[in-house]
Design a protein around this motif. Structure first.
Motif, PDB file in Angstrom:
ATOM      1  N   MET A  59      41.427  31.184  49.814  1.00  0.00           N
ATOM      2  CA  MET A  59      40.561  32.009  48.984  1.00  0.00           C
ATOM      3  C   MET A  59      40.754  31.598  47.527  1.00  0.00           C
ATOM      4  SD  MET A  59      41.154  35.728  50.801  1.00  0.00           S
ATOM      5  CE  MET A  59      41.020  36.520  49.245  1.00  0.00           C
ATOM      6  N   PRO A  60      39.696  31.521  46.767  1.00  0.00           N
ATOM      7  CA  PRO A  60      39.862  31.181  45.361  1.00  0.00           C
ATOM      8  C   PRO A  60      40.519  32.341  44.625  1.00  0.00           C
ATOM      9  CG  PRO A  60      37.576  31.703  45.823  1.00  0.00           C
ATOM     10  CD  PRO A  60      38.321  31.738  47.128  1.00  0.00           C
ATOM     11  N   ALA A  61      41.591  32.085  43.955  1.00  0.00           N
ATOM     12  CA  ALA A  61      42.334  33.044  43.145  1.00  0.00           C
ATOM     13  C   ALA A  61      42.027  34.499  43.479  1.00  0.00           C
ATOM     14  CB  ALA A  61      42.082  32.783  41.674  1.00  0.00           C
ATOM     15  N   ALA A  62      42.746  35.019  44.445  1.00  0.00           N
ATOM     16  CA  ALA A  62      42.537  36.393  44.874  1.00  0.00           C
ATOM     17  C   ALA A  62      42.762  37.353  43.712  1.00  0.00           C
ATOM     18  CB  ALA A  62      43.502  36.722  46.013  1.00  0.00           C
ATOM     19  N   PRO A  63      41.950  38.407  43.631  1.00  0.00           N
ATOM     20  CA  PRO A  63      42.138  39.356  42.541  1.00  0.00           C
ATOM     21  C   PRO A  63      43.503  40.019  42.653  1.00  0.00           C
ATOM     22  CG  PRO A  63      40.397  40.074  44.048  1.00  0.00           C
ATOM     23  CD  PRO A  63      40.869  38.749  44.516  1.00  0.00           C
ATOM     24  N   ALA A  64      44.049  40.357  41.518  1.00  0.00           N
ATOM     25  CA  ALA A  64      45.377  40.968  41.475  1.00  0.00           C
ATOM     26  C   ALA A  64      45.332  42.347  42.130  1.00  0.00           C
ATOM     27  CB  ALA A  64      45.841  41.091  40.032  1.00  0.00           C
ATOM     28  N   THR A  65      46.429  42.723  42.762  1.00  0.00           N
ATOM     29  CA  THR A  65      46.502  44.062  43.342  1.00  0.00           C
ATOM     30  C   THR A  65      46.612  45.065  42.204  1.00  0.00           C
ATOM     31  OG1 THR A  65      48.911  44.071  43.467  1.00  0.00           O
ATOM     32  CG2 THR A  65      47.721  43.186  45.382  1.00  0.00           C
ATOM     33  N   GLN A  66      46.359  46.321  42.512  1.00  0.00           N
ATOM     34  CA  GLN A  66      46.413  47.367  41.487  1.00  0.00           C
ATOM     35  C   GLN A  66      47.811  47.433  40.876  1.00  0.00           C
ATOM     36  OE1 GLN A  66      43.733  48.821  40.464  1.00  0.00           O
ATOM     37  NE2 GLN A  66      44.652  50.218  39.019  1.00  0.00           N
ATOM     38  N   GLN A  67      48.831  47.255  41.707  1.00  0.00           N
ATOM     39  CA  GLN A  67      50.203  47.311  41.216  1.00  0.00           C
ATOM     40  C   GLN A  67      50.483  46.156  40.248  1.00  0.00           C
ATOM     41  OE1 GLN A  67      53.151  47.235  44.298  1.00  0.00           O
ATOM     42  NE2 GLN A  67      54.800  47.841  42.932  1.00  0.00           N
ATOM     43  N   GLU A  68      49.997  44.962  40.583  1.00  0.00           N
ATOM     44  CA  GLU A  68      50.184  43.812  39.698  1.00  0.00           C
ATOM     45  C   GLU A  68      49.448  44.018  38.380  1.00  0.00           C
ATOM     46  OE1 GLU A  68      48.669  40.787  42.250  1.00  0.00           O
ATOM     47  OE2 GLU A  68      50.637  40.339  43.110  1.00  0.00           O
ATOM     48  N   LYS A  69      48.224  44.566  38.458  1.00  0.00           N
ATOM     49  CA  LYS A  69      47.463  44.854  37.245  1.00  0.00           C
ATOM     50  C   LYS A  69      48.215  45.844  36.363  1.00  0.00           C
ATOM     51  CE  LYS A  69      42.719  44.445  38.947  1.00  0.00           C
ATOM     52  NZ  LYS A  69      41.474  45.214  39.109  1.00  0.00           N
ATOM     53  N   MET A  70      48.763  46.885  37.000  1.00  0.00           N
ATOM     54  CA  MET A  70      49.482  47.918  36.247  1.00  0.00           C
ATOM     55  C   MET A  70      50.670  47.313  35.511  1.00  0.00           C
ATOM     56  SD  MET A  70      49.144  50.980  35.517  1.00  0.00           S
ATOM     57  CE  MET A  70      49.376  52.668  35.895  1.00  0.00           C
ATOM     58  N   LYS A  71      51.429  46.439  36.178  1.00  0.00           N
ATOM     59  CA  LYS A  71      52.582  45.801  35.538  1.00  0.00           C
ATOM     60  C   LYS A  71      52.147  44.971  34.339  1.00  0.00           C
ATOM     61  CE  LYS A  71      55.645  45.318  39.518  1.00  0.00           C
ATOM     62  NZ  LYS A  71      56.276  44.362  40.445  1.00  0.00           N
ATOM     63  N   THR A  72      51.096  44.173  34.531  1.00  0.00           N
ATOM     64  CA  THR A  72      50.598  43.305  33.463  1.00  0.00           C
ATOM     65  C   THR A  72      50.068  44.130  32.299  1.00  0.00           C
ATOM     66  OG1 THR A  72      50.005  41.636  35.088  1.00  0.00           O
ATOM     67  CG2 THR A  72      49.001  41.436  32.936  1.00  0.00           C
ATOM     68  N   CYS A  73      49.272  45.135  32.605  1.00  0.00           N
ATOM     69  CA  CYS A  73      48.687  45.961  31.546  1.00  0.00           C
ATOM     70  C   CYS A  73      49.758  46.740  30.792  1.00  0.00           C
ATOM     71  CB  CYS A  73      47.642  46.911  32.129  1.00  0.00           C
ATOM     72  SG  CYS A  73      46.166  46.050  32.738  1.00  0.00           S
ATOM     73  N   ASN A  74      50.747  47.246  31.516  1.00  0.00           N
ATOM     74  CA  ASN A  74      51.846  47.950  30.847  1.00  0.00           C
ATOM     75  C   ASN A  74      52.576  47.031  29.879  1.00  0.00           C
ATOM     76  OD1 ASN A  74      51.937  50.695  31.533  1.00  0.00           O
ATOM     77  ND2 ASN A  74      52.827  50.239  33.520  1.00  0.00           N
ATOM     78  N   ALA A  75      52.816  45.810  30.301  1.00  0.00           N
ATOM     79  CA  ALA A  75      53.488  44.849  29.427  1.00  0.00           C
ATOM     80  C   ALA A  75      52.630  44.543  28.198  1.00  0.00           C
ATOM     81  CB  ALA A  75      53.798  43.569  30.191  1.00  0.00           C
ATOM     82  N   ASP A  76      51.327  44.394  28.405  1.00  0.00           N
ATOM     83  CA  ASP A  76      50.413  44.087  27.299  1.00  0.00           C
ATOM     84  C   ASP A  76      50.228  45.281  26.357  1.00  0.00           C
ATOM     85  OD1 ASP A  76      50.127  41.600  28.450  1.00  0.00           O
ATOM     86  OD2 ASP A  76      48.137  42.010  29.289  1.00  0.00           O
ATOM     87  N   ALA A  77      50.425  46.489  26.858  1.00  0.00           N
ATOM     88  CA  ALA A  77      50.217  47.694  26.054  1.00  0.00           C
ATOM     89  C   ALA A  77      51.444  48.071  25.235  1.00  0.00           C
ATOM     90  CB  ALA A  77      49.829  48.856  26.964  1.00  0.00           C
ATOM     91  N   LYS A  78      52.456  47.255  25.306  1.00  0.00           N
ATOM     92  CA  LYS A  78      53.694  47.542  24.573  1.00  0.00           C
ATOM     93  C   LYS A  78      53.390  47.765  23.086  1.00  0.00           C
ATOM     94  CE  LYS A  78      58.419  45.942  24.607  1.00  0.00           C
ATOM     95  NZ  LYS A  78      59.313  44.889  25.041  1.00  0.00           N
ATOM     96  N   GLY A  79      53.872  48.865  22.539  1.00  0.00           N
ATOM     97  CA  GLY A  79      53.660  49.168  21.125  1.00  0.00           C
ATOM     98  C   GLY A  79      52.473  50.081  20.876  1.00  0.00           C
ATOM     99  N   LYS A  80      51.602  50.239  21.839  1.00  0.00           N
ATOM    100  CA  LYS A  80      50.441  51.123  21.682  1.00  0.00           C
ATOM    101  C   LYS A  80      50.837  52.529  22.138  1.00  0.00           C
ATOM    102  CE  LYS A  80      46.837  47.606  22.491  1.00  0.00           C
ATOM    103  NZ  LYS A  80      47.515  46.527  21.902  1.00  0.00           N
TER     104      LYS A  80
END
Length: 97
Positions: A59-80
């Motif tokens: 499959m071409p680059a499967a979409p991230a699971t909700q848990q993976e998205k949450m981890k990434t977004c939490n890391a990116d939201a640091k300081g907000k």
């Protein structure tokens, strides 16, 4: 010349057998999957390798699971904080990563 043809006739079925071809295909898959799994660790890598090596078409680059998205977004939201963080997280979790 006859000896060469006889040798080829003896070796060709072995080299062209489905088992030999399958092994080559599996080796190619393993090489490719290992390359694609760079950076993944533990259970994430195990799951990726299992899917990658299975007979299913890749499959071409499967979409991230909700848990993976949450981890990434939490890391990116640091300081907000507050409404800014809430708005950022809402948009970030909608995206396909």
């Amino acid at each position: 010349m006859k000896k060469l043809l006889a040798a080829i006739a003896l070796i060709a079925p072995v080299l062209l057998s489905p088992a030999a071809m399958a092994q080559n295909t599996q080796q190619s898959k393993m090489t490719s999957c290992n390359k694609d799994a760079t950076g993944k660790k533990g259970d994430e890598r195990k799951a990726f390798m299992k899917e990658c090596l299975s007979n299913k078409p890749a499959m071409p680059a499967a979409p991230a699971t909700q848990q993976e998205k949450m981890k990434t977004c939490n890391a990116d939201a640091k300081g907000k904080k507050g409404d800014e963080r809430k708005a950022f997280m809402k948009e970030c979790l909608k995206k396909d990563k």
